[in-house]
Write an enzyme that holds these catalytic residues in place. Structure first.
Site, PDB file in Angstrom:
ATOM      1  N   ASP A  10      -5.442  -8.096   1.056  1.00  0.00           N
ATOM      2  CA  ASP A  10      -5.633  -9.421   1.653  1.00  0.00           C
ATOM      3  C   ASP A  10      -6.860  -9.923   2.042  1.00  0.00           C
ATOM      4  O   ASP A  10      -7.830  -9.564   1.532  1.00  0.00           O
ATOM      5  CB  ASP A  10      -4.818  -9.336   3.032  1.00  0.00           C
ATOM      6  CG  ASP A  10      -5.053  -8.339   4.132  1.00  0.00           C
ATOM      7  OD1 ASP A  10      -6.370  -7.512   3.699  1.00  0.00           O
ATOM      8  OD2 ASP A  10      -4.794  -8.223   5.019  1.00  0.00           O
ATOM      9  N   CYS A  67      -6.588  -3.464   2.878  1.00  0.00           N
ATOM     10  CA  CYS A  67      -6.483  -4.594   3.818  1.00  0.00           C
ATOM     11  C   CYS A  67      -7.387  -4.049   5.141  1.00  0.00           C
ATOM     12  O   CYS A  67      -8.266  -3.344   4.731  1.00  0.00           O
ATOM     13  CB  CYS A  67      -5.111  -4.712   4.485  1.00  0.00           C
ATOM     14  SG  CYS A  67      -4.177  -2.932   5.082  1.00  0.00           S
ATOM     15  N   THR A  69      -6.885  -2.038   7.802  1.00  0.00           N
ATOM     16  CA  THR A  69      -6.743  -0.621   7.809  1.00  0.00           C
ATOM     17  C   THR A  69      -6.354   0.120   6.614  1.00  0.00           C
ATOM     18  O   THR A  69      -6.442   1.727   6.685  1.00  0.00           O
ATOM     19  CB  THR A  69      -5.889  -0.477   9.143  1.00  0.00           C
ATOM     20  OG1 THR A  69      -4.607  -1.118   8.620  1.00  0.00           O
ATOM     21  CG2 THR A  69      -6.374  -1.262  10.501  1.00  0.00           C
ATOM     22  N   HIS A 100      -0.880  16.791  -4.655  1.00  0.00           N
ATOM     23  CA  HIS A 100       0.765  17.330  -3.989  1.00  0.00           C
ATOM     24  C   HIS A 100       1.712  16.338  -3.999  1.00  0.00           C
ATOM     25  O   HIS A 100       2.859  16.460  -4.276  1.00  0.00           O
ATOM     26  CB  HIS A 100       0.176  17.979  -2.898  1.00  0.00           C
ATOM     27  CG  HIS A 100      -0.337  19.142  -2.775  1.00  0.00           C
ATOM     28  ND1 HIS A 100      -0.424  20.056  -1.766  1.00  0.00           N
ATOM     29  CD2 HIS A 100      -1.020  19.769  -3.915  1.00  0.00           C
ATOM     30  CE1 HIS A 100      -1.196  21.201  -2.074  1.00  0.00           C
ATOM     31  NE2 HIS A 100      -1.455  21.107  -3.517  1.00  0.00           N
ATOM     32  N   HIS A 136       5.996  21.426  -5.607  1.00  0.00           N
ATOM     33  CA  HIS A 136       5.730  19.741  -5.256  1.00  0.00           C
ATOM     34  C   HIS A 136       6.860  18.889  -5.899  1.00  0.00           C
ATOM     35  O   HIS A 136       7.489  18.031  -5.240  1.00  0.00           O
ATOM     36  CB  HIS A 136       4.451  19.389  -5.651  1.00  0.00           C
ATOM     37  CG  HIS A 136       3.442  20.200  -5.309  1.00  0.00           C
ATOM     38  ND1 HIS A 136       3.245  20.484  -4.025  1.00  0.00           N
ATOM     39  CD2 HIS A 136       2.357  21.073  -5.807  1.00  0.00           C
ATOM     40  CE1 HIS A 136       2.238  21.204  -3.639  1.00  0.00           C
ATOM     41  NE2 HIS A 136       1.816  21.616  -4.861  1.00  0.00           N
TER      42      HIS A 136
HETATM   43  C1  RB5 Z   1      -5.512  -8.471   9.173  1.00  0.00           C
HETATM   44  O1  RB5 Z   1      -6.060  -9.030  10.313  1.00  0.00           O
HETATM   45  C2  RB5 Z   1      -4.896  -7.093   9.248  1.00  0.00           C
HETATM   46  O2  RB5 Z   1      -4.010  -6.982  10.332  1.00  0.00           O
HETATM   47  C3  RB5 Z   1      -4.672  -6.421   8.044  1.00  0.00           C
HETATM   48  O3  RB5 Z   1      -5.593  -6.581   7.052  1.00  0.00           O
HETATM   49  C4  RB5 Z   1      -4.187  -5.073   7.926  1.00  0.00           C
HETATM   50  O4  RB5 Z   1      -5.143  -4.378   8.508  1.00  0.00           O
HETATM   51  C5  RB5 Z   1      -2.966  -4.804   8.288  1.00  0.00           C
HETATM   52  O5  RB5 Z   1      -2.517  -3.530   8.257  1.00  0.00           O
END
Ligand code: RB5
Length: 152
Positions: A10, A67, A69, A100, A136
């Site tokens: 994203d 993204c 996180t 694994h 596994h």
């Molecule tokens: C975007 O601001 C953020 O929420 C997205 O990139 C992501 O981290 C969601 O998990």
């Protein structure tokens, strides 16, 4: 035929996507980029679905999603049957989720992992093979059975 890898992000993962593609292209890895193609705000599940579909239907053996996180991408990608997406921020997990779990999508967070570590994590993920073995495989069969049981 040489494998190509799926990649997507994203807006919050866009810069890291460009850095990873450039770093790994220099090492001979080829990617199909499923977007996003600029830093304008967008919705991560749409890109998770594009990459996850492409991996699930066999167009690519492995994929990378980025993204802010890595967590939102992993939640969304794991909704697609056959996908085992792992949100990873360290080398050890990158290696063992292939060995694994036979993870087929790596999810990274641009706001969590710096570019140097992220590039190496991606390289470890793409170059580590599933270890196989009864232990596994049995566990992954259980995961698949759970998925199947809940598919409507
Ligand atoms: C975007 O601001 C953020 O929420 C997205 O990139 C992501 O981290 C969601 O998990």
């Amino acid at each position: 035929m040489k494998a190509t890898y799926a990649i997507g992000s994203d807006h919050a993962g866009f810069s890291l996507k460009e850095i990873i593609v450039k770093y790994l292209a220099q090492k001979g890895f080829e990617f199909v980029d499923y977007g996003t193609f600029d830093a304008a705000s967008c919705h991560y599940p749409e890109y998770a679905e594009k990459v996850a579909d492409a991996v699930a239907d066999g167009r690519h053996p492995l994929g990378i999603l980025i993204c802010g996180t890595g967590v939102g991408m992993s939640i969304a990608a794991n909704k697609i049957p056959g996908i085992r997406a792992a949100a990873v921020s360290d080398y050890f997990s990158a290696k063992y989720t292939r060995l694994h779990n036979d993870a087929n999508i790596l999810c990274l967070g641009e706001r969590i992992t710096g570019p140097g570590a992220a590039c190496e994590i991606a390289e470890i993920f793409l170059t580590t093979l599933f270890e196989g073995g009864e232990r596994h495989r049995t566990r992954l069969d259980i995961v698949s059975a759970i998925e199947k049981k809940h598919l409507k």
